[in-house]
Design a protein around this motif. Structure first.
Motif, mmCIF file in Angstrom:
data_model
loop_
_atom_site.group_PDB
_atom_site.id
_atom_site.type_symbol
_atom_site.label_atom_id
_atom_site.label_comp_id
_atom_site.label_asym_id
_atom_site.label_seq_id
_atom_site.Cartn_x
_atom_site.Cartn_y
_atom_site.Cartn_z
ATOM 1 N N THR A 355 0.814 -1.209 0.000
ATOM 2 C CA THR A 355 0.000 0.000 0.000
ATOM 3 C C THR A 355 0.851 1.264 0.000
ATOM 4 O OG1 THR A 355 -1.886 1.125 1.045
ATOM 5 C CG2 THR A 355 -0.253 0.080 2.513
ATOM 6 N N HIS A 364 -3.673 5.831 0.298
ATOM 7 C CA HIS A 364 -4.805 5.795 1.219
ATOM 8 C C HIS A 364 -5.819 6.845 0.828
ATOM 9 C CE1 HIS A 364 -4.116 9.614 3.455
ATOM 10 N NE2 HIS A 364 -2.901 9.454 2.953
ATOM 11 N N SER A 369 -6.237 2.598 3.884
ATOM 12 C CA SER A 369 -5.273 2.248 2.850
ATOM 13 C C SER A 369 -5.869 1.330 1.793
ATOM 14 C CB SER A 369 -4.052 1.571 3.476
ATOM 15 O OG SER A 369 -4.280 0.185 3.639
ATOM 16 N N TYR A 375 -4.361 0.936 8.232
ATOM 17 C CA TYR A 375 -4.822 2.313 8.337
ATOM 18 C C TYR A 375 -3.649 3.207 8.740
ATOM 19 C CZ TYR A 375 -9.277 -0.160 8.521
ATOM 20 O OH TYR A 375 -10.326 -0.993 8.239
#
Length: 419
Positions: A355, A364, A369, A375
């Motif tokens: 990510t 994100h 994300s 997160y």
């Protein structure tokens, strides 16, 4: 070895991690916060001794706890802010373990969770919130070799003037940190040179209201993204000495020598770009734009705030601005130290998940994300201009906690065959 299991693991016990814990707790989500040092460690050991908040106590706080021992318009010191965060963690009963460092996090083989390696053992978590903040790794550009006969420190490691060897000081960076450090060193009797790049320079206060108030009523805290071309423009503002507008002409009049952006170094000579006048002019334009917007707001709404014509007075142009210095022989000027107030980079190398872009920046949307269960919190401009402030990170944390709660509700749904 036994692997501990938790629904949501928060990595980082600063303002972001504490805010995240509060909202997850309110949503009934089982969670744990890991902090490799003390709670709010960066406020204690990653700031210089005299640092105060850049916003007043009434504003730069979480919504559910005031700075009871501060005047609302006071700018709290760094230790007071750290103590405030410790108090808040207690108030929300945040399950924080200090002295535990996270080294790696990767998805389990069956894909159902993440396996996290820490200095205290392994943890299996369904969700991970990276709340490690915006100021992780100090960046010193590779301009002056470390082998040069100079003391070189990042603003993150600067503490006070006595820390530096005798002699003049070169401060690189005209944002809040660089400008405040240059001001402090000059007041301490040091000869100071300040390298000023592109910057915004808002008024500290105008018409009896702090600039954070103006940003609020004008809706500027909720800007979702920086204007194109301003991504590397820093802001110069200060709460020091009771709060003051960081006027570079004033600093120069008090003894600080201004130069343009630092470009290169060779044979003991530091060279600067020819952009000083342009940078100062654009900072002035930003300052006057804020005054214009404030005046227009008063006229439009009829709010009773007194005029302040003196706010548009300009200090005389110093010689260093009229005749910019393009290079300095450091030894000849007696410069023995360089302080690099040149920002930070984030380090998510411990997260072995897909990510991040090619530069290592998180992919994100408002902290959620591209990798399910991962997160981010506390990123600059995560959802708005105010995302790195205490109150801003609190609101971002609520959004992420709500998303975790929503996902949890979907995952507990039972289809017809399961009922």
């Amino acid at each position: 070895m036994t692997i501990e299991k938790i629904d949501t693991l928060i990595v980082g016990g600063g303002q972001a991690g504490i805010a995240m814990s509060e909202h997850l707790g309110n949503n009934g989500v089982e969670h744990l916060v890991l902090e490799k040092n003390r709670i709010a460690e960066a406020w204690r050991s990653g700031r210089w001794d005299s640092l105060v908040a850049n916003g007043p106590a009434w504003h730069d706080r979480f919504p559910n706890l005031k700075f009871e021992d501060c005047d609302p318009d006071e700018f709290p010191g760094k230790e007071r802010i750290a103590d405030y965060l410790v108090d808040y963690a207690k108030q929300v009963d945040a399950p924080i373990r200090t002295g535990v460092e996270v080294t790696t996090a990767r998805r389990t083989e069956d894909g159902s969770a993440f396996l996290v390696d820490t200095s205290a053992g392994q943890i299996k978590a369904r969700n991970i919130v990276a709340a490690t903040g915006a100021f992780q790794c100090p960046v010193i550009p590779p301009i002056v070799p470390q082998a040069a006969d100079l003391e070189q420190v990042h603003s993150f490691h600067y503490r006070n003037p006595e820390q530096l060897p005798d002699g003049a000081v070169m401060v690189v960076g005209g944002g809040s940190s660089g400008a405040q450090i240059a001001d402090e060193l000059n007041r301490a009797g040091r000869k100071v040179f300040l390298s000023v790049g592109p910057h915004d320079r808002p008024p500290r206060a105008y018409r009896e209201r702090d600039f954070v108030w103006w940003l609020g009523v004008l809706g500027l805290w909720d800007m979702a993204a920086q204007k194109p071309g301003t991504e590397h423009v820093t802001i110069s503002v200060s709460g020091a000495y009771g709060g003051q507008t960081m006027d570079f002409r004033r600093l120069a009049g008090e003894g600080v020598t201004l130069v343009g952006r630092t470009d290169s170094f060779k044979d003991g000579v530091l060279k600067f770009g020819g952009d000083l006048q342009d940078n100062i002019a654009k900072g002035d334009a930003n300052y006057n734009e804020m005054l214009d917007m404030a005046d227009a707001y008063v006229e439009r709404t009829g709010i009773d705030l007194p005029e302040e014509p003196g706010a548009r007075d300009v200090f005389p142009d110093p010689d260093c601005l009229t005749n910019p210095i393009r290079e300095l022989d450091l030894a000849a000027e007696g410069i023995t130290s360089i302080i690099w107030a040149t920002g930070f980079r984030q380090d998510f190398s411990w997260m072995e998940v897909d990510t991040f872009d090619e530069k290592g920046a998180p992919l994100h949307q408002r902290g959620v994300s591209n990798e399910p269960g991962i997160y981010f919190l506390g990123l600059p401009w995560q959802s708005r201009r105010g995302s790195t402030f205490l109150w801003g990170v609190w609101h971002d944390a609520k959004h992420i906690a709500d998303q975790i709660g929503i996902k949890q509700a979907y995952l507990t749904y039972q289809g017809p065959s399961e009922r």
